[in-house]
Design a protein around this motif. Structure first.
Motif, PDB file in Angstrom:
ATOM      1  N   CYS A 184     -49.637   4.391  -7.499  1.00  0.00           N
ATOM      2  CA  CYS A 184     -49.301   3.814  -6.189  1.00  0.00           C
ATOM      3  C   CYS A 184     -47.932   3.993  -5.580  1.00  0.00           C
ATOM      4  O   CYS A 184     -47.095   4.254  -6.723  1.00  0.00           O
ATOM      5  CB  CYS A 184     -49.478   2.187  -6.125  1.00  0.00           C
ATOM      6  SG  CYS A 184     -48.699   1.413  -4.631  1.00  0.00           S
ATOM      7  N   THR A 185     -47.591   4.415  -4.677  1.00  0.00           N
ATOM      8  CA  THR A 185     -46.257   4.839  -3.959  1.00  0.00           C
ATOM      9  C   THR A 185     -45.728   3.985  -3.031  1.00  0.00           C
ATOM     10  O   THR A 185     -44.785   4.350  -2.265  1.00  0.00           O
ATOM     11  CB  THR A 185     -46.348   6.457  -3.882  1.00  0.00           C
ATOM     12  OG1 THR A 185     -44.934   6.685  -3.596  1.00  0.00           O
ATOM     13  CG2 THR A 185     -47.005   6.642  -2.434  1.00  0.00           C
ATOM     14  N   VAL A 186     -46.426   2.830  -2.575  1.00  0.00           N
ATOM     15  CA  VAL A 186     -46.027   1.995  -1.539  1.00  0.00           C
ATOM     16  C   VAL A 186     -44.663   1.588  -1.656  1.00  0.00           C
ATOM     17  O   VAL A 186     -43.833   1.526  -0.593  1.00  0.00           O
ATOM     18  CB  VAL A 186     -47.119   1.020  -1.138  1.00  0.00           C
ATOM     19  CG1 VAL A 186     -46.565  -0.119  -0.294  1.00  0.00           C
ATOM     20  CG2 VAL A 186     -48.518   1.512  -0.766  1.00  0.00           C
ATOM     21  N   ARG A 187     -44.354   1.118  -3.040  1.00  0.00           N
ATOM     22  CA  ARG A 187     -43.149   0.741  -3.015  1.00  0.00           C
ATOM     23  C   ARG A 187     -42.457   1.591  -4.310  1.00  0.00           C
ATOM     24  O   ARG A 187     -43.093   1.939  -5.244  1.00  0.00           O
ATOM     25  CB  ARG A 187     -43.018  -0.741  -3.595  1.00  0.00           C
ATOM     26  CG  ARG A 187     -42.925  -1.820  -2.112  1.00  0.00           C
ATOM     27  CD  ARG A 187     -43.288  -3.259  -2.478  1.00  0.00           C
ATOM     28  NE  ARG A 187     -44.579  -3.322  -3.064  1.00  0.00           N
ATOM     29  CZ  ARG A 187     -45.684  -3.279  -2.366  1.00  0.00           C
ATOM     30  NH1 ARG A 187     -45.816  -3.300  -1.004  1.00  0.00           N
ATOM     31  NH2 ARG A 187     -46.662  -3.373  -3.040  1.00  0.00           N
ATOM     32  N   GLN A 188     -41.196   1.697  -4.365  1.00  0.00           N
ATOM     33  CA  GLN A 188     -40.488   2.500  -5.284  1.00  0.00           C
ATOM     34  C   GLN A 188     -40.975   1.810  -6.733  1.00  0.00           C
ATOM     35  O   GLN A 188     -41.118   2.487  -7.810  1.00  0.00           O
ATOM     36  CB  GLN A 188     -39.012   2.643  -5.213  1.00  0.00           C
ATOM     37  CG  GLN A 188     -38.549   3.453  -5.973  1.00  0.00           C
ATOM     38  CD  GLN A 188     -38.715   4.892  -5.954  1.00  0.00           C
ATOM     39  OE1 GLN A 188     -39.038   5.535  -4.717  1.00  0.00           O
ATOM     40  NE2 GLN A 188     -39.086   5.589  -7.222  1.00  0.00           N
ATOM     41  N   HIS A 189     -40.814   0.626  -6.717  1.00  0.00           N
ATOM     42  CA  HIS A 189     -41.075   0.011  -7.908  1.00  0.00           C
ATOM     43  C   HIS A 189     -42.473   0.322  -8.508  1.00  0.00           C
ATOM     44  O   HIS A 189     -42.630   0.362  -9.935  1.00  0.00           O
ATOM     45  CB  HIS A 189     -41.047  -1.530  -8.182  1.00  0.00           C
ATOM     46  CG  HIS A 189     -41.069  -2.297  -8.847  1.00  0.00           C
ATOM     47  ND1 HIS A 189     -40.460  -2.553 -10.105  1.00  0.00           N
ATOM     48  CD2 HIS A 189     -42.064  -3.305  -9.455  1.00  0.00           C
ATOM     49  CE1 HIS A 189     -40.800  -3.316 -11.141  1.00  0.00           C
ATOM     50  NE2 HIS A 189     -41.917  -3.701 -10.423  1.00  0.00           N
ATOM     51  N   ALA A 190     -43.374   0.127  -8.021  1.00  0.00           N
ATOM     52  CA  ALA A 190     -44.591   0.655  -8.518  1.00  0.00           C
ATOM     53  C   ALA A 190     -44.922   2.041  -8.926  1.00  0.00           C
ATOM     54  O   ALA A 190     -45.462   2.303  -9.861  1.00  0.00           O
ATOM     55  CB  ALA A 190     -45.920   0.634  -7.017  1.00  0.00           C
ATOM     56  N   GLU A 191     -44.151   2.727  -8.130  1.00  0.00           N
ATOM     57  CA  GLU A 191     -44.044   4.311  -8.510  1.00  0.00           C
ATOM     58  C   GLU A 191     -43.223   4.563  -9.891  1.00  0.00           C
ATOM     59  O   GLU A 191     -43.907   5.222 -10.862  1.00  0.00           O
ATOM     60  CB  GLU A 191     -43.247   5.313  -7.341  1.00  0.00           C
ATOM     61  CG  GLU A 191     -43.471   6.574  -7.765  1.00  0.00           C
ATOM     62  CD  GLU A 191     -42.835   7.535  -6.490  1.00  0.00           C
ATOM     63  OE1 GLU A 191     -43.614   7.585  -5.447  1.00  0.00           O
ATOM     64  OE2 GLU A 191     -41.865   8.090  -6.682  1.00  0.00           O
ATOM     65  N   ASP A 192     -42.359   3.790 -10.181  1.00  0.00           N
ATOM     66  CA  ASP A 192     -41.566   3.614 -11.324  1.00  0.00           C
ATOM     67  C   ASP A 192     -42.218   3.369 -12.532  1.00  0.00           C
ATOM     68  O   ASP A 192     -42.248   3.968 -13.467  1.00  0.00           O
ATOM     69  CB  ASP A 192     -40.034   2.984 -11.286  1.00  0.00           C
ATOM     70  CG  ASP A 192     -39.178   3.396 -10.170  1.00  0.00           C
ATOM     71  OD1 ASP A 192     -39.559   4.444  -9.686  1.00  0.00           O
ATOM     72  OD2 ASP A 192     -38.349   2.945  -9.712  1.00  0.00           O
TER      73      ASP A 192
ATOM     74  N   SER B   8     -38.713  -1.631   0.686  1.00  0.00           N
ATOM     75  CA  SER B   8     -38.247  -0.507  -0.469  1.00  0.00           C
ATOM     76  C   SER B   8     -38.233   0.774   0.457  1.00  0.00           C
ATOM     77  O   SER B   8     -39.247   1.084   1.232  1.00  0.00           O
ATOM     78  CB  SER B   8     -39.471  -0.508  -1.660  1.00  0.00           C
ATOM     79  OG  SER B   8     -39.470   0.520  -2.258  1.00  0.00           O
ATOM     80  N   THR B   9     -37.100   1.425   0.474  1.00  0.00           N
ATOM     81  CA  THR B   9     -37.083   2.947   1.179  1.00  0.00           C
ATOM     82  C   THR B   9     -37.873   3.797   0.679  1.00  0.00           C
ATOM     83  O   THR B   9     -37.786   3.988  -0.496  1.00  0.00           O
ATOM     84  CB  THR B   9     -35.848   3.163   1.045  1.00  0.00           C
ATOM     85  OG1 THR B   9     -34.891   2.254   1.310  1.00  0.00           O
ATOM     86  CG2 THR B   9     -35.664   4.291   2.208  1.00  0.00           C
ATOM     87  N   ARG B  10     -38.783   4.325   1.679  1.00  0.00           N
ATOM     88  CA  ARG B  10     -39.692   5.367   1.058  1.00  0.00           C
ATOM     89  C   ARG B  10     -39.297   6.528   1.902  1.00  0.00           C
ATOM     90  O   ARG B  10     -39.227   6.771   3.187  1.00  0.00           O
ATOM     91  CB  ARG B  10     -41.283   5.326   1.527  1.00  0.00           C
ATOM     92  CG  ARG B  10     -41.860   3.749   0.962  1.00  0.00           C
ATOM     93  CD  ARG B  10     -41.561   3.495  -0.580  1.00  0.00           C
ATOM     94  NE  ARG B  10     -42.155   4.334  -1.441  1.00  0.00           N
ATOM     95  CZ  ARG B  10     -41.495   4.622  -2.514  1.00  0.00           C
ATOM     96  NH1 ARG B  10     -40.289   4.608  -2.661  1.00  0.00           N
ATOM     97  NH2 ARG B  10     -42.199   5.445  -3.195  1.00  0.00           N
ATOM     98  N   GLU B  11     -38.824   7.503   1.043  1.00  0.00           N
ATOM     99  CA  GLU B  11     -38.653   8.686   2.060  1.00  0.00           C
ATOM    100  C   GLU B  11     -39.448   9.590   2.733  1.00  0.00           C
ATOM    101  O   GLU B  11     -40.731   9.460   2.249  1.00  0.00           O
ATOM    102  CB  GLU B  11     -38.276   9.839   0.400  1.00  0.00           C
ATOM    103  CG  GLU B  11     -36.941  10.594   0.725  1.00  0.00           C
ATOM    104  CD  GLU B  11     -37.107  11.768  -0.486  1.00  0.00           C
ATOM    105  OE1 GLU B  11     -36.866  11.192  -1.867  1.00  0.00           O
ATOM    106  OE2 GLU B  11     -37.064  12.964  -0.400  1.00  0.00           O
ATOM    107  N   GLY B  12     -38.850   9.923   3.837  1.00  0.00           N
ATOM    108  CA  GLY B  12     -39.962  10.579   4.544  1.00  0.00           C
ATOM    109  C   GLY B  12     -40.456   9.423   5.816  1.00  0.00           C
ATOM    110  O   GLY B  12     -40.902  10.276   6.615  1.00  0.00           O
ATOM    111  N   THR B  13     -40.372   8.385   5.509  1.00  0.00           N
ATOM    112  CA  THR B  13     -40.626   7.451   6.623  1.00  0.00           C
ATOM    113  C   THR B  13     -39.377   7.314   7.846  1.00  0.00           C
ATOM    114  O   THR B  13     -38.211   7.370   7.224  1.00  0.00           O
ATOM    115  CB  THR B  13     -41.136   5.874   6.111  1.00  0.00           C
ATOM    116  OG1 THR B  13     -39.824   5.746   5.446  1.00  0.00           O
ATOM    117  CG2 THR B  13     -42.232   6.237   4.875  1.00  0.00           C
TER     118      THR B  13
END
Ligand code: SAM
Ligand code: SF4
Length: 506
Positions: free
Chosen positions: A115-123, A392-397
């Motif tokens: 998941c990439t919705v929030r940085q935490h999930a991606e990490d 959570s800041t998502r790059e590109g948004t």
């Protein structure tokens, strides 16, 4: 001794008398052979095992049993869409003869659906993938597959940072997973052996059915449209056929899935038509959907929910913020007032309905006053439960260009919001103590009400079959769950004895 428990390298003398088809005794390129096992005479099983040698082309007398059929383990991060995608990919792997295992140590294929919705999930997903380097070296031939939204967003980075990953499947390519899995497992796409594959039975009582992929919105904080693309709707025929498949496999409750699920369209049909059609499928007893967008909660959808008995009177309706200024900055397409009047309309149509939501705190520019408006909206609506997310800041948004608040401020608002949501959730559940609720049992120890309250079943002496609907008396309430006792099952008997003993002792 059950087949699965035999130790590796155990020389197995398989009774293959039922095997008279040369294909069944022909090892494929990867040395796998399919054999009927008869250790339970009522239920011969077709299984795939790896062999060192086949001594007779048409009849396997003795095989060196190197490992049981390949097993796979799936780790899923993120939302229900991801859970549904994981289920779909599991079905593809199972159709290729692999068996799902709950134990990663047993698995030959590890699938991490990210998941990439929030940085935490991606990490979290990335550190899991990092740990798989060791997992992979423990047994040769193990495969690591990374799929989902983070895989879509960071494909090249993933391949560079984790060169041991065998296959990366981005969220936009999930529908091609079957062909990719064939290549990964080194099997020809038209492999005749597939005809003999054991069908995968997903016996979940509550099943997900994906009705659309992608999202046409561009909420300024959200990465989903970038990683899942624009909306694509499945046809009504395909959805109904998926629903019938899930029902055949044991489902009685269907949850329709999409990012803005109620924007669904197919020819002249809109979401309300689909709801009616799914509710009419034989064997479907409950229908839910997630996530609806407030803009598409039309009168027809509300009326369908209120009048079609199978459609449950429970809704997860993300609001994101209680401040119209923030909603505008988020490009949510509705105001606080519009959301509140929608809630009022729905409650008039369905007085007993439950309502839950998603909220983002600490969006760039959210003032203390904006945040308080969110708290006041929560008070006003009295949500039954909610998911509170720290921005959570998502790059590109678009929002990534705005200045973020310090983590401490976001954390503090998160805590305040959680406390309020939890207090209301507990108060609402506490009111149900003493009431009777009909619960569809998902596992022997828990089930859900039509209004989607999760209920733990206490004090049973005999297991209750999943798929049964039971009437429970609610005995206890917690923030996220209820507890209940069977009204006229074993529990009454058990309580009677306990109470009688107490009485005798007194
Ligand atoms: N499509 C759904 C909708 O619009 O209501 C939501 C799908 S999104 C996967 C689930 C939730 O994640 C959103 O409702 C939102 O609250 C949260 N979310 C999305 N992007 C976020 C971000 N950048 N930071 C924090 N939370 C976010
Ligand atoms: Fe993201 Fe908004 Fe689409 Fe939901 S509607 S997936 S929050 S862009």
């Amino acid at each position: 001794m059950p087949f699965q428990n035999r130790p590796h390298n155990f020389p197995l003398h398989a009774d293959t008398s039922a095997v008279d088809d040369p294909y069944l005794a022909k090892p494929s390129l990867d040395g796998l052979v399919e054999i009927f096992f008869h250790d339970n005479l009522d239920f011969p099983r077709l299984e795939r095992v790896q062999v060192d040698g086949v001594f007779d082309r048409n009849l396997v007398h003795s095989i060196q049993y190197n490992r049981p059929i390949m097993k796979f383990f799936v780790r899923t991060y993120g939302c229900q869409m991801n859970v549904a995608d994981s289920n779909e990919m599991s079905r593809h792997l199972a159709a290729r003869g692999l068996v799902e295992t709950p134990d990663p140590d047993e698995a030959s294929v590890m699938l991490v659906n990210t998941c990439t919705v929030r940085q935490h999930a991606e990490d979290r997903a990335f550190s899991e993938i990092g740990r798989l380097r060791r997992w992979k070296t423990k047994r040769p031939g193990r495969k690591v597959v990374v799929t989902g939204c983070a895989a879509e967003r960071t494909k090249e980075y993933l391949e560079d940072r984790f060169p041991f990953v065998d296959l990366v499947v981005g969220a936009k390519s999930i529908e091609n997973f079957a062909q990719m899995a064939d290549r990964l497992l080194d099997r020809r796409e038209t492999d005749e052996e597939l005809d003999y594959a054991v069908p995968c039975i997903d016996d979940k009582v509550a099943a997900f059915v994906t009705i659309m992929r992608g999202c046409n919105y561009s909420c300024t904080y959200c990465i989903v449209p970038y990683v899942r693309g624009r909306e694509i709707y499945h046809s009504m025929e395909q959805i109904l056929s998926d629903v019938r498949d899930r029902v055949r496999e044991g489902a009685r409750e269907i949850t329709l899935l999409g990012q803005t699920v109620n924007s669904y369209r197919s020819g002249e049909n809109r979401f309300a038509d689909l709801l009616r059609a799914v509710a009419a499928v034989d064997g479907v007893e409950r229908v839910r959907f997630i996530s609806p967008h407030p803009y598409y909660m039309t009168d027809r959808v509300i009326e369908t929910m209120a009048t079609v008995p199978e459609v449950c009177e429970s809704l997860h309706l993300p609001v994101q913020s209680g401040s119209s200024a923030m909603l505008k900055a988020m490009a949510r397409n509705y105001t606080r007032e519009q959301y509140l009047s929608l809630v009022k309309k729905m409650r008039q149509a369905m007085p007993g309905m439950t309502l839950s939501t998603d909220i983002i705190v600490g969006f760039p520019g959210e003032t203390e006053d904006d945040f308080r408006q969110t708290l006041s909206l929560i008070e006003e609506v009295q949500f039954d439960w909610g998911f509170i997310f720290k921005y959570s800041t998502r790059e590109g948004t678009p929002a990534a260009k705005l200045e973020s608040y310090p983590e401490t401020l976001i954390e503090e608002r998160h805590q305040r919001c959680l406390e309020l949501v939890d207090r209301i959730a507990l108060a609402k559940r506490s009111k149900l103590v003493g009431s009777e609720q009909d619960v569809l049992v998902e596992e022997s120890s828990f089930g859900r009400t039509r209004t989607n309250y999760k209920v733990h079943i206490n004090g049973r002496v005999a297991p209750i079959a999943s798929g049964e609907e039971v009437r429970l008396r609610i005995t206890n309430a917690q923030r996220a769950t209820l507890e209940g006792e069977l009204q006229n099952g074993n529990i009454t008997f058990e309580n009677f004895r306990e109470k009688d003993n107490d009485h005798a002792r007194a």
